[in-house]
Design a protein around this motif. Structure first.
Motif, PDB file in Angstrom:
ATOM      1  N   GLY A   1       0.235   0.783  -4.112  1.00 35.23           N
ATOM      2  CA  GLY A   1      -0.174   2.168  -3.916  1.00 35.23           C
ATOM      3  C   GLY A   1       1.012   3.113  -3.845  1.00 35.23           C
ATOM      4  O   GLY A   1       1.853   3.004  -2.950  1.00 35.23           O
ATOM      5  N   TRP A   2       1.096   4.031  -4.810  1.00 33.15           N
ATOM      6  CA  TRP A   2       2.199   5.015  -4.824  1.00 33.15           C
ATOM      7  C   TRP A   2       1.994   6.033  -3.708  1.00 33.15           C
ATOM      8  O   TRP A   2       0.888   6.501  -3.483  1.00 33.15           O
ATOM      9  CB  TRP A   2       2.220   5.743  -6.165  1.00 33.15           C
ATOM     10  N   TRP A   3       3.083   6.335  -3.029  1.00 35.76           N
ATOM     11  CA  TRP A   3       3.054   7.425  -2.054  1.00 35.76           C
ATOM     12  C   TRP A   3       3.689   8.651  -2.706  1.00 35.76           C
ATOM     13  O   TRP A   3       4.877   8.659  -2.960  1.00 35.76           O
ATOM     14  CB  TRP A   3       3.809   7.044  -0.781  1.00 35.76           C
ATOM     15  N   ASN A   4       2.939   9.656  -3.090  1.00 35.93           N
ATOM     16  CA  ASN A   4       1.616  10.052  -2.681  1.00 35.93           C
ATOM     17  C   ASN A   4       0.998  10.771  -3.880  1.00 35.93           C
ATOM     18  O   ASN A   4       1.679  11.028  -4.856  1.00 35.93           O
ATOM     19  CB  ASN A   4       1.740  10.976  -1.461  1.00 35.93           C
TER      20      ASN A   4
ATOM     21  N   THR B   1       0.793  -1.230   0.000  1.00 38.65           N
ATOM     22  CA  THR B   1       0.000   0.000   0.000  1.00 38.65           C
ATOM     23  C   THR B   1       0.826   1.280   0.000  1.00 38.65           C
ATOM     24  O   THR B   1       0.266   2.366  -0.142  1.00 38.65           O
ATOM     25  CB  THR B   1      -0.975   0.026   1.197  1.00 38.65           C
ATOM     26  N   GLU B   2       2.139   1.179   0.165  1.00 37.25           N
ATOM     27  CA  GLU B   2       3.010   2.348   0.003  1.00 37.25           C
ATOM     28  C   GLU B   2       4.282   1.917  -0.707  1.00 37.25           C
ATOM     29  O   GLU B   2       4.932   0.945  -0.309  1.00 37.25           O
ATOM     30  CB  GLU B   2       3.381   2.983   1.350  1.00 37.25           C
ATOM     31  N   VAL B   3       4.653   2.671  -1.756  1.00 42.35           N
ATOM     32  CA  VAL B   3       5.903   2.425  -2.443  1.00 42.35           C
ATOM     33  C   VAL B   3       6.374   3.722  -3.083  1.00 42.35           C
ATOM     34  O   VAL B   3       5.568   4.540  -3.545  1.00 42.35           O
ATOM     35  CB  VAL B   3       5.753   1.308  -3.505  1.00 42.35           C
ATOM     36  N   ASN B   4       7.671   3.945  -3.060  1.00 42.71           N
ATOM     37  CA  ASN B   4       8.311   5.059  -3.751  1.00 42.71           C
ATOM     38  C   ASN B   4       9.811   4.811  -3.669  1.00 42.71           C
ATOM     39  O   ASN B   4      10.273   4.043  -2.821  1.00 42.71           O
ATOM     40  CB  ASN B   4       7.950   6.412  -3.121  1.00 42.71           C
TER      41      ASN B   4
END
Length: 691
Positions: free
Chosen positions: A334-337, A301-304
């Motif tokens: 899910g890309w942050w942000n 849910t978070e990746v960068n």
């Protein structure tokens, strides 16, 4: 996000050789038409695509982004349009760590900033306008199960918003229990045991309101801090403690990835760690959930990249990390942000980089240097948008392999029959010519459809195609779509197989029958890169595969063949491991005593179960992941040759028969990525039982 990062693994000749072998193992017809023709000096790379090897189906929530209540532009009309064009199917709310301070009833976040126009109803309006769905973080840090249950009631009963996915907290392992604290957590007990206990309470309260929702639990990413660390008063690390208590209840697990490095290029290189990390998450689910493991999803849910975030190489990172994660069992990335803000000014590949986590500009400034207008897309936005030319919900990801370490390949067999291949040239200086070979798919002779995002492009653009090999410009993303020569099989794909029984050299597989038509037989194939090896055939919906090595891991697909000899599309993939031999004359116990994300201390105990004594022993094993190694050892002499480890006795060579004595040695190990236990140990040439 993880607190610590490590330098990237160097690319080696061995890596290049393996990539070339995987790509050239398959030789099938299928010349590609594209433009422009390469210059003679350009390297030519072979790309192998095998439509008979399925990697799973793209979920309608596959492509996601994060949104945050401190972002005053999160619900701008331009955001709706841009997210729709990029195929975003999931939007996460209310924004990372803010999830653990957010009070949904009055739309406040004590200790944080809440921007106007960012309420839950406004957010749902944006989600619905994009045609996507919501992922909501229930407040674990400062909330209660009852508060979360009332949020479910408001969302799905009062308003019929249909919010299906609910995370219980965000990065709760950052609550200070392991020494670092960035996540709010008011619970006096901040251990993984307490988190697990509350996950059960949240799930019970929330599902009592709406039994159809799916509950997600927070895990650490294997190989990233604090994976492997055993906190004060605990008897295991975070993941094993949590999963041992909640695996019977949860519907998905959540991990995050910020691979880091000094540059976006290094972050791109470190995406290679992700398959092993995700495989280890699935191993842990298999251990604690058993047969139910297949029902539990994994969401990234978070990746960068965490560095040079608005740069062109980070666009390549975005495309690469989304597809790599999805091909390895994740249902949502899910890309942050959506928006974030500038933090540092630099120049990358000729562009001004603001080191801004956002996909879209927030219009901020650092000194006299200002970002472009609000909602102007940065490069990573186009990296994600390029994936819409590759595939969408319901399409089947299939195996692809590249003969070059500088060119990555991903392929999707679309529901309408077309096959698309996404190619990423990671070299910032050289163009690369590619030849595509296909297995399990025969393209027509008509020109392919080619889309590209490269230097000079202001959007993902369709480019003309003409005769000759396809040329990939430096630092580019290119998608090639070809039509099938003829229709597919009359029978649909079989269901995803499962292991009904497994031994040390056999495995019995079962699968749901193929949809539509009447297959003549089913065929089970093992994936070896982009090559397929037939393991066996069956006229029923089960097969016992024999003569497998003990402790070996295999990934298989099932296909149905119709009366005309045509193969169906592949089933979903299954990865399984055979057991160690239960009748072996030796026993090995391998245990990780402590870990710290990038390193660990392990102990190994060897027993002789045979009738004769052993005087002098040697033990061999192979690491499952390339990033694992032995740094130093005691009570044994240990040497390594690549992934293979060889240990010999050091004054403890006598092993009495029938388990009468044991020899134990220990070592300090390092791991760049996940740290799974070896599955096969050989003592003096005999494969041992493990326990």
């Amino acid at each position: 996000m993880p607190l610590a990062t490590r330098p990237p693994r160097p690319r080696t000749a061995a890596v290049r050789a393996r990539a070339t072998a995987a790509a050239t193992a398959l030789a099938c017809a299928g010349a590609l038409l594209a433009a422009p023709a390469p210059a003679a000096a350009e390297p030519v790379v072979d790309i192998a695509v095998n439509a008979s090897l399925g990697l799973g189906t793209l979920d309608d929530a596959a492509f996601g982004v994060n949104t945050a209540i401190w972002d005053s532009h999160m619900n701008d009309p331009e955001v709706v349009e841009l997210m729709g064009e990029a195929g975003i199917g999931m939007m996460r709310y209310p924004g990372g760590s803010y999830g653990d301070i957010y009070r949904w009833e009055d739309h406040t976040a004590p200790g944080g900033y809440v921007a106007p126009g960012t309420g839950f109803d406004d957010f749902i309006g944006t989600v619905r306008a994009t045609g996507g769905q919501a992922m909501v973080i229930a407040n674990y840090g400062t909330g209660t199960p009852e508060e979360a249950a009332e949020w479910v009631r408001y969302a799905n009963v009062t308003n019929d918003y249909g919010v299906r996915y609910w995370e219980i907290g965000n990065e709760i392992y950052g609550n200070g229990h392991y020494g670092a604290q960035w996540e709010a957590d008011d619970h006096p007990d901040k251990s993984p045991r307490e988190y697990a206990r509350n996950v059960l309470a949240y799930a019970a309260a929330m599902k009592a309101v709406d039994p159809t929702i799916r509950i997600g639990a927070v895990l650490t990413t294997p190989g990233d801090w604090p994976d492997g660390i055993v906190g004060p008063g605990d008897d295991a690390d975070w993941n094993h403690t949590v999963l041992s208590r909640v695996a019977d209840t949860i519907d998905f697990v959540i991990v995050h990835s910020y691979p880091g490095g000094a540059t976006a290029d290094e972050a791109l290189d470190r995406v290679g760690r992700l398959p092993g990390q995700l495989r280890e998450v699935r191993r842990q689910l298999d251990r604690y959930a058993g047969e139910r493991s297949a029902e539990i999803g994994i969401a990234l849910t978070e990746v960068n990249s965490n560095v040079q975030q608005n740069s062109r190489p980070n666009a390549l990172f975005a495309a690469e990390v989304y597809m790599t994660a999805l091909e390895n069992g994740v249902f949502n990335v899910g890309w942050w942000n959506t928006h974030n803000g500038p933090t540092e000014i630099s120049t990358v590949d000729g562009d001004t980089d603001f080191n801004d986590y956002g996909l879209l500009s927030s219009g901020g400034c650092i000194g006299e240097v200002c970002q472009p207008a609000v909602n102007t897309p940065f490069h990573p936005y186009y990296g994600i948008k390029a994936l819409t030319t590759l595939g969408g919900p319901g399409d089947t990801m299939v195996a692809a392999a590249s003969g070059s370490e500088d060119v990555s390949a991903h392929a999707v067999h679309q529901a309408d029959g077309d096959l698309s291949v996404l190619l990423i040239n990671q070299d910032p200086e050289r163009s690369v010519a590619v030849n595509l070979d296909y297995a399990g798919f025969t393209p027509t002779a008509e020109a392919p459809v080619v889309h590209r995002y490269a230097r000079g492009d202001t959007d993902v653009t369709r480019v003309p195609a003409s005769s000759g090999p396809l040329t990939l410009p430096p630092y580019s993303i290119t998608t090639v779509t070809v039509r099938p020569h003829s229709g597919g099989a009359a029978v649909g794909a079989p269901g995803t197989p499962r292991v009904a029984a497994a031994g040390s050299t056999t495995a019995t597989l079962e699968w749901p029958q193929a949809a539509g038509g009447r297959p003549v037989r089913y065929e089970v194939y093992e994936r070896l890169g982009a090559n397929a090896q037939l393991l066996g055939t069956s006229t029923s919906t089960s097969l016992t595969v024999r003569n497998l090595p003990p402790g070996s891991e295999h990934t298989v697909n099932v296909l149905a063949r119709d009366a005309d000899g045509r193969l169906s599309r592949p089933s979903g993939p299954l990865t399984f491991t055979t057991t160690s031999p239960q009748d072996s004359t030796c026993l090995v116990s391998y245990r990780v005593d402590t870990g710290w994300g990038s390193g660990f201390v392990a102990s190994v105990t060897v027993s002789n179960l045979g009738d004769a004594p052993i005087n002098g022993w040697s033990l061999d094993w192979t690491w499952p992941n390339a990033g694992q190694s032995v740094q130093s050892a005691w009570s044994a002499r240990v040497s390594s040759d690549g992934a293979r480890v060889h240990a010999t006795d050091d004054g403890n060579g006598h092993l009495a028969p029938n388990g009468g004595s044991t020899a134990t040695f220990g070592f300090v190990g390092a791991n760049d990525g996940a740290n799974p236990a070896p599955t096969v140990f050989t003592l003096n040439g005999t494969v041992c039982r493990t326990g």
